[in-house]
Design an enzyme around this catalytic site. Structure first.
Site, PDB file in Angstrom:
ATOM      1  N   ALA A  69      91.558   1.469 106.413  1.00 22.27           N
ATOM      2  CA  ALA A  69      92.920   0.953 106.277  1.00 22.27           C
ATOM      3  C   ALA A  69      93.206  -0.028 107.416  1.00 22.27           C
ATOM      4  O   ALA A  69      93.942  -1.002 107.245  1.00 22.27           O
ATOM      5  CB  ALA A  69      93.926   2.095 106.308  1.00 22.27           C
ATOM      6  N   GLN A 179      99.372   6.901 104.280  1.00 24.81           N
ATOM      7  CA  GLN A 179      99.830   8.301 104.312  1.00 24.81           C
ATOM      8  C   GLN A 179     100.629   8.667 103.059  1.00 24.81           C
ATOM      9  O   GLN A 179     101.186   9.761 102.984  1.00 24.81           O
ATOM     10  CB  GLN A 179     100.684   8.550 105.572  1.00 24.81           C
ATOM     11  CG  GLN A 179      99.933   8.398 106.878  1.00 24.81           C
ATOM     12  CD  GLN A 179      98.887   9.493 107.111  1.00 24.81           C
ATOM     13  OE1 GLN A 179      98.844  10.515 106.427  1.00 24.81           O
ATOM     14  NE2 GLN A 179      98.021   9.285 108.100  1.00 24.81           N
ATOM     15  N   HIS A 199      89.416   8.283 103.618  1.00 25.58           N
ATOM     16  CA  HIS A 199      89.196   9.536 104.356  1.00 25.58           C
ATOM     17  C   HIS A 199      90.471  10.344 104.583  1.00 25.58           C
ATOM     18  O   HIS A 199      90.411  11.488 105.034  1.00 25.58           O
ATOM     19  CB  HIS A 199      88.474   9.252 105.683  1.00 25.58           C
ATOM     20  CG  HIS A 199      89.304   8.609 106.741  1.00 25.58           C
ATOM     21  ND1 HIS A 199      89.863   9.327 107.774  1.00 25.58           N
ATOM     22  CD2 HIS A 199      89.675   7.321 106.937  1.00 25.58           C
ATOM     23  CE1 HIS A 199      90.530   8.489 108.567  1.00 25.58           C
ATOM     24  NE2 HIS A 199      90.423   7.271 108.079  1.00 25.58           N
ATOM     25  N   CYS A 321      94.948   7.061 116.541  1.00 24.63           N
ATOM     26  CA  CYS A 321      94.620   5.763 117.122  1.00 24.63           C
ATOM     27  C   CYS A 321      95.350   5.548 118.445  1.00 24.63           C
ATOM     28  O   CYS A 321      94.991   4.678 119.224  1.00 24.63           O
ATOM     29  CB  CYS A 321      94.938   4.651 116.136  1.00 24.63           C
ATOM     30  SG  CYS A 321      93.992   4.831 114.628  1.00 24.63           S
TER      31      CYS A 321
END
Ligand code: PMP
Length: 376
Positions: A69, A179, A199, A321
């Site tokens: 993404a 999400q 994932h 992240c």
């Protein structure tokens, strides 16, 4: 082990793994080659694109396979900005976007003279659409707003946003739906482009896509061969791309039953947290049961996280992240304006595989840790 960090990544679905194993050994050829083995793989890869568009019920669209993404978000922002910059240099993003949108916009600001306008959020976590009206100008090229926030789980509605954008028909609406896929129902037709990865929905790591209107041509981030119609050079990861179609089909078709199951877990956890309001304050609502975000009132999240880990309970704090940077949760800060609350936020993110028993075990362990620990 209790795994409550599914917004960060999920376990692989056995059905997806089985298909992938078959594809890897049978359809190993390079889809760009000019023999029969290649043509078979190429055909399957194109079939996967069609299937993905059909799953999203997205008309006049195309699929660009990416590694993540993150890459899809970069390609959307940087790629579209560079191709269409003659229309203007302004971008609108919210102040709780994922780093892959935030930093891509920052790059454009630093290197390509873009002007970023930040859309603030209301105190329920949704976008402040009154401000959006004021931020739009005739120089706006892209509005990029996430469908579901990855830290506090806020669900954003896009019908009103699309209505506001009607006065600016040349502006592209991009959404990071990472999400949201398989969790919250969305009308994908509202977007000119959207990004996601496999994932997060029990698919493969290293797999994602940018879906966008057929007529849009983002400037490539990688140069070389003519893969992905020249938009993304490099040998296609065909087995991974092909199995993405199945991953999405499963996630979307099982979304309703998974939602109902996860709602039971989140409702229980909310109830337990609200009963101990001396220790915890909620930062999320049950609109999206997949993410329960709360802050510790008198304790450090990092210390509690380590203690939970000793009992093999794995939860998150901020977006993965940002976690390595030991940053506070940008979303909790955007929501509350409270730095301490942002630093001591814990994110529980469920998958359909979690159970009520796990919620209870987690909460009892958490309470024991909090009551046994010194205040901050
Ligand atoms: N957007 C959102 C909302 C996310 O939650 C994540 C994962 N943290 C990403 C983008 C990046 O996804 P990927 O790991 O596939 O690069």
């Amino acid at each position: 082990m209790i795994y409550f960090d599914n917004a960060s990544t999920t376990t692989i679905d056995k059905r997806v793994l089985k298909t992938y194993e078959t594809l890897l050994s049978t359809y190993f050829a390079n889809p760009s080659g000019n023999h029969a083995l290649s043509r078979d793989v190429d055909r399957l890869q194109d079939k996967a694109r069609t299937e993905i568009l059909k799953s999203f019920n997205y008309q006049h669209g195309k699929v660009i396979f990416t590694s993540s993404a993150t890459e899809a978000n970069n390609l959307a922002l940087i790629g579209l900005f560079l191709t269409y910059k003659s229309r203007g240099n302004e971008i609108i993003i919210s102040n709780y976007e994922h780093p892959s949108v935030f930093e891509a916009a920052k790059y454009l600001e630093k290197v390509h003279n873009a002007k970023i306008n930040y859309l603030p959020i209301n105190n329920d976590g949704t976008y402040d659409l009154e401000v959006l009206k004021n931020l739009l100008t005739n120089n706006t090229v892209i509005v990029s707003l996430m469908a579901v926030n990855n830290e506090i789980g806020t669900v954003n509605s896009f019908h009103e946003i699309k209505e506001i954008l009607k006065d600016y028909p040349k502006v592209f609406l991009h959404s990071d739906i990472t999400q949201a896929v398989g969790k919250i129902s969305l009308d994908y037709s509202l977007f000119d482009a959207f990004s996601f990865s496999a994932h997060k929905i029990h698919g493969l790591k290293g797999s994602g896509a940018l879906v966008l209107k057929e007529k849009l041509n983002p400037t490539p981030l990688l140069y070389g061969g003519m893969q992905e119609n020249g938009t993304r050079a490099g040998t296609s990861n065909a087995p991974t791309n092909i199995v993405l179609a199945q991953t999405i089909r499963l996630a979307l078709s099982e979304a309703d039953s998974n939602f109902n199951h996860v709602l039971k877990l989140a409702t229980k956890l909310h109830e337990l947290l609200l009963n101990e309001s001396d220790y915890f304050v909620l930062n999320s609502t049950l609109d999206n049961p997949y993410i329960v975000n709360f802050s510790l009132i008198n304790h450090k999240a990092s210390v509690v996280l380590n203690a939970l880990e000793n009992d093999e309970i794995y939860v998150g704090t901020t977006s993965s992240c940002s976690a390595k940077l030991h940053e506070a949760s940008r979303s909790v800060f955007a929501l509350t304006g409270d730095e301490k609350r942002a630093h001591n936020a814990i994110r529980i993110s469920f998958s359909s595989q979690n159970t009520l028993q796990e919620v209870e075990t987690f909460f009892n362990t958490l309470l024991k840790i909090i009551k046994g620990a010194k205040d901050e």
